[in-house]
Design a protein around this motif. Structure first.
Motif, PDB file in Angstrom:
ATOM      1  N   ARG A  39     -10.814 -28.782  23.270  1.00  8.26           N
ATOM      2  CA  ARG A  39     -10.383 -29.223  24.601  1.00  8.26           C
ATOM      3  C   ARG A  39     -10.983 -30.582  24.956  1.00  8.26           C
ATOM      4  O   ARG A  39     -10.298 -31.449  25.510  1.00  8.26           O
ATOM      5  CB  ARG A  39     -10.763 -28.189  25.646  1.00  8.26           C
ATOM      6  N   ILE A  40     -12.250 -30.801  24.627  1.00  4.47           N
ATOM      7  CA  ILE A  40     -12.885 -32.088  24.906  1.00  4.47           C
ATOM      8  C   ILE A  40     -12.222 -33.194  24.088  1.00  4.47           C
ATOM      9  O   ILE A  40     -11.968 -34.294  24.596  1.00  4.47           O
ATOM     10  CB  ILE A  40     -14.398 -32.009  24.625  1.00  4.47           C
ATOM     11  N   GLY A  41     -11.922 -32.905  22.827  1.00  2.82           N
ATOM     12  CA  GLY A  41     -11.223 -33.884  21.993  1.00  2.82           C
ATOM     13  C   GLY A  41      -9.855 -34.235  22.548  1.00  2.82           C
ATOM     14  O   GLY A  41      -9.468 -35.412  22.581  1.00  2.82           O
ATOM     15  N   GLU A  42      -9.121 -33.217  22.983  1.00  7.16           N
ATOM     16  CA  GLU A  42      -7.818 -33.463  23.600  1.00  7.16           C
ATOM     17  C   GLU A  42      -7.965 -34.322  24.846  1.00  7.16           C
ATOM     18  O   GLU A  42      -7.170 -35.237  25.082  1.00  7.16           O
ATOM     19  CB  GLU A  42      -7.162 -32.145  24.005  1.00  7.16           C
ATOM     20  N   LEU A  43      -8.974 -34.025  25.651  1.00  6.37           N
ATOM     21  CA  LEU A  43      -9.202 -34.765  26.890  1.00  6.37           C
ATOM     22  C   LEU A  43      -9.450 -36.245  26.599  1.00  6.37           C
ATOM     23  O   LEU A  43      -8.899 -37.124  27.277  1.00  6.37           O
ATOM     24  CB  LEU A  43     -10.384 -34.147  27.635  1.00  6.37           C
ATOM     25  N   ILE A  44     -10.243 -36.527  25.584  1.00  3.09           N
ATOM     26  CA  ILE A  44     -10.539 -37.915  25.226  1.00  3.09           C
ATOM     27  C   ILE A  44      -9.285 -38.627  24.725  1.00  3.09           C
ATOM     28  O   ILE A  44      -8.995 -39.763  25.127  1.00  3.09           O
ATOM     29  CB  ILE A  44     -11.672 -37.972  24.186  1.00  3.09           C
TER      30      ILE A  44
END
Length: 106
Positions: A49-54
């Motif tokens: 999720r953090i990777g997607e957000l970035i």
């Protein structure tokens, strides 16, 4: 603020919440996740999720730069601009985060 500016803000609001509102990668690609117990459906990890957000932050930023360049007034930005806009993007993701992690489901 022009219509393009409001479009970018609304797009950022939607894209900031995409990683938290579904179990697909970028809401398009199904991700094979194995459930540890077999009874409940597996969820994406927080790191995904953090990777997607970035990645989605950079997508919105690129679209914003494209619209700004199309208007003819592209300005150089310092690190402060990126720190503030990324912080705003994280704040815009709060409703999705709340729904995913803080709302109790029966």
């Amino acid at each position: 603020m022009s219509a393009a500016g409001w479009f970018i803000v609304l797009l950022a609001l939607v894209l900031a919440n995409v990683p938290f509102l579904n179990q697909r990668l970028f809401a398009l690609v199904p991700v094979r996740l194995s459930a540890p117990t077999g009874r409940k459906a597996a969820k994406k990890s927080a790191w995904i999720r953090i990777g997607e957000l970035i990645v989605l932050y950079f997508v919105v930023g690129a679209l914003g730069f494209m619209l700004e360049a199309r208007a003819g007034n592209r300005f150089d930005q310092g690190w402060q601009f990126y720190a503030v806009t990324f912080s705003l993007f994280i704040v815009l993701a709060f409703p999705g985060f709340t729904y995913q992690y803080l709302v109790k489901r029966r």
